[in-house]
Motif scaffolding. Structure first.
Motif, mmCIF file in Angstrom:
data_model
loop_
_atom_site.group_PDB
_atom_site.id
_atom_site.type_symbol
_atom_site.label_atom_id
_atom_site.label_comp_id
_atom_site.label_asym_id
_atom_site.label_seq_id
_atom_site.Cartn_x
_atom_site.Cartn_y
_atom_site.Cartn_z
ATOM 1 N N MET A 1 0.938 -1.163 0.046
ATOM 2 C CA MET A 1 -0.018 -0.023 -0.147
ATOM 3 C C MET A 1 0.885 1.224 0.207
ATOM 4 N N ALA A 2 0.409 2.141 -0.596
ATOM 5 C CA ALA A 2 1.026 3.440 -0.693
ATOM 6 C C ALA A 2 0.157 4.692 -0.461
ATOM 7 N N TYR A 3 0.892 5.670 -0.143
ATOM 8 C CA TYR A 3 0.180 6.799 0.204
ATOM 9 C C TYR A 3 0.196 8.129 -0.965
ATOM 10 N N TRP A 4 -0.921 8.825 -0.878
ATOM 11 C CA TRP A 4 -1.109 9.889 -1.870
ATOM 12 C C TRP A 4 -1.728 11.253 -1.364
ATOM 13 N N LEU A 5 -1.445 12.335 -2.077
ATOM 14 C CA LEU A 5 -2.099 13.360 -1.828
ATOM 15 C C LEU A 5 -2.970 13.720 -3.250
ATOM 16 N N PHE A 6 -4.116 13.824 -3.560
ATOM 17 C CA PHE A 6 -4.987 13.988 -4.325
ATOM 18 C C PHE A 6 -5.612 15.371 -4.291
ATOM 19 N N LYS A 7 -5.292 16.391 -5.135
ATOM 20 C CA LYS A 7 -5.992 17.836 -5.013
ATOM 21 C C LYS A 7 -7.253 18.000 -5.792
ATOM 22 N N THR A 8 -7.993 18.649 -5.154
ATOM 23 C CA THR A 8 -9.443 18.886 -5.728
ATOM 24 C C THR A 8 -9.807 20.295 -5.533
ATOM 25 N N GLU A 9 -10.640 20.913 -6.239
ATOM 26 C CA GLU A 9 -11.300 22.150 -6.076
ATOM 27 C C GLU A 9 -12.392 21.813 -5.408
ATOM 28 N N PRO A 10 -12.623 22.530 -4.190
ATOM 29 C CA PRO A 10 -13.892 21.891 -3.363
ATOM 30 C C PRO A 10 -15.173 22.540 -3.955
ATOM 31 N N ASP A 11 -15.076 23.732 -4.850
ATOM 32 C CA ASP A 11 -16.063 24.226 -5.326
ATOM 33 C C ASP A 11 -16.813 23.159 -6.614
ATOM 34 N N ASP A 12 -15.785 22.405 -6.972
ATOM 35 C CA ASP A 12 -16.136 21.378 -8.051
ATOM 36 C C ASP A 12 -16.575 20.053 -7.457
ATOM 37 N N PHE A 13 -15.698 19.616 -6.725
ATOM 38 C CA PHE A 13 -15.682 18.329 -5.770
ATOM 39 C C PHE A 13 -15.034 18.405 -4.339
ATOM 40 N N SER A 14 -15.620 18.182 -3.367
ATOM 41 C CA SER A 14 -14.983 18.403 -2.061
ATOM 42 C C SER A 14 -15.119 16.985 -1.654
ATOM 43 N N ILE A 15 -14.635 16.915 -0.093
ATOM 44 C CA ILE A 15 -14.627 15.988 0.560
ATOM 45 C C ILE A 15 -16.057 15.569 0.968
ATOM 46 N N ASP A 16 -16.908 16.728 1.196
ATOM 47 C CA ASP A 16 -18.010 16.400 1.613
ATOM 48 C C ASP A 16 -18.952 15.881 0.257
ATOM 49 N N ASP A 17 -18.632 16.069 -0.744
ATOM 50 C CA ASP A 17 -19.363 15.354 -2.156
ATOM 51 C C ASP A 17 -18.883 13.938 -2.099
ATOM 52 N N LEU A 18 -17.581 13.725 -1.676
ATOM 53 C CA LEU A 18 -17.334 12.346 -1.730
ATOM 54 C C LEU A 18 -17.882 11.489 -0.516
ATOM 55 N N GLN A 19 -17.892 12.175 0.747
ATOM 56 C CA GLN A 19 -18.621 11.323 1.836
ATOM 57 C C GLN A 19 -20.108 11.086 1.374
ATOM 58 N N ALA A 20 -20.904 12.099 0.948
ATOM 59 C CA ALA A 20 -22.310 11.838 0.104
ATOM 60 C C ALA A 20 -22.517 10.723 -0.398
ATOM 61 N N LEU A 21 -21.444 10.312 -1.350
ATOM 62 C CA LEU A 21 -21.570 8.987 -2.021
ATOM 63 C C LEU A 21 -21.268 7.698 -1.228
ATOM 64 N N GLY A 22 -21.137 7.973 0.069
ATOM 65 C CA GLY A 22 -20.730 6.631 1.019
ATOM 66 C C GLY A 22 -19.803 5.865 0.469
#
Length: 155
Positions: free
Chosen positions: A1-22
């Motif tokens: 297993m490796a570790y990464w950092l993925f960038k996103t612009e929260p106005d387009d897609f945020s951690i909350d959007d990802l959380q909403a997908l379950g």
């Protein structure tokens, strides 16, 4: 297993959007940088852990964790002339762009801002601080542990 950092612009897609997908995997699309593409295509694999980093916004920093649910596959948007990520040089025989699927793991109890990461001892070689514009970045286990610990600490 490796570790990464993925960038996103929260106005387009945020951690909350990802959380909403379950538990529904979400395509991590729109990667149009060759270095980031090569990491996605050649190194990122299912099971890897990802820091979700909010960028190009008022509060820049790490908001939570996702995991890679599906390793790299051709990004179909590159073939769709109506899509903003269309690439006229891409063909099914000459795939230029890839994406992975991610799934929500957890939102941090405390957002970890970039300024705090910059001030952490031992983080001076973190790719985020050296090559900040890259949207997909490897994270060392020590860097991962430091960000996770910071998210669990009250300031």
């Amino acid at each position: 297993m490796a570790y990464w950092l993925f960038k996103t612009e929260p106005d387009d897609f945020s951690i909350d959007d990802l959380q909403a997908l379950g538990t529904t995997p979400e395509p991590w699309d729109g990667i149009r940088n060759y270095q980031a593409r090569n990491l996605l295509r050649d190194v990122v694999t299912a099971g890897d852990e990802v820091l979700i980093y909010h960028s190009s916004c008022k509060h820049v920093g790490v908001a939570g964790v996702a995991s890679v649910a599906k390793s790299a596959y051709p990004d179909p948007d590159q073939f769709d002339q109506k899509n903003k990520y269309y690439d006229p040089k891409a063909t099914p025989e000459n795939v230029r762009w890839y994406r992975v699927d991610v799934v929500f793991e957890r939102k941090f109890p405390r957002f970890v801002p970039l300024g705090e990461i910059k001030a952490m001892p031992g983080m001076e070689n973190m790719m985020l601080l050296k090559q900040g514009r890259l949207s997909i970045q490897p994270v060392t286990p020590a860097e991962w542990d430091a960000v996770i610990a910071a998210s669990e600490t009250d300031i």
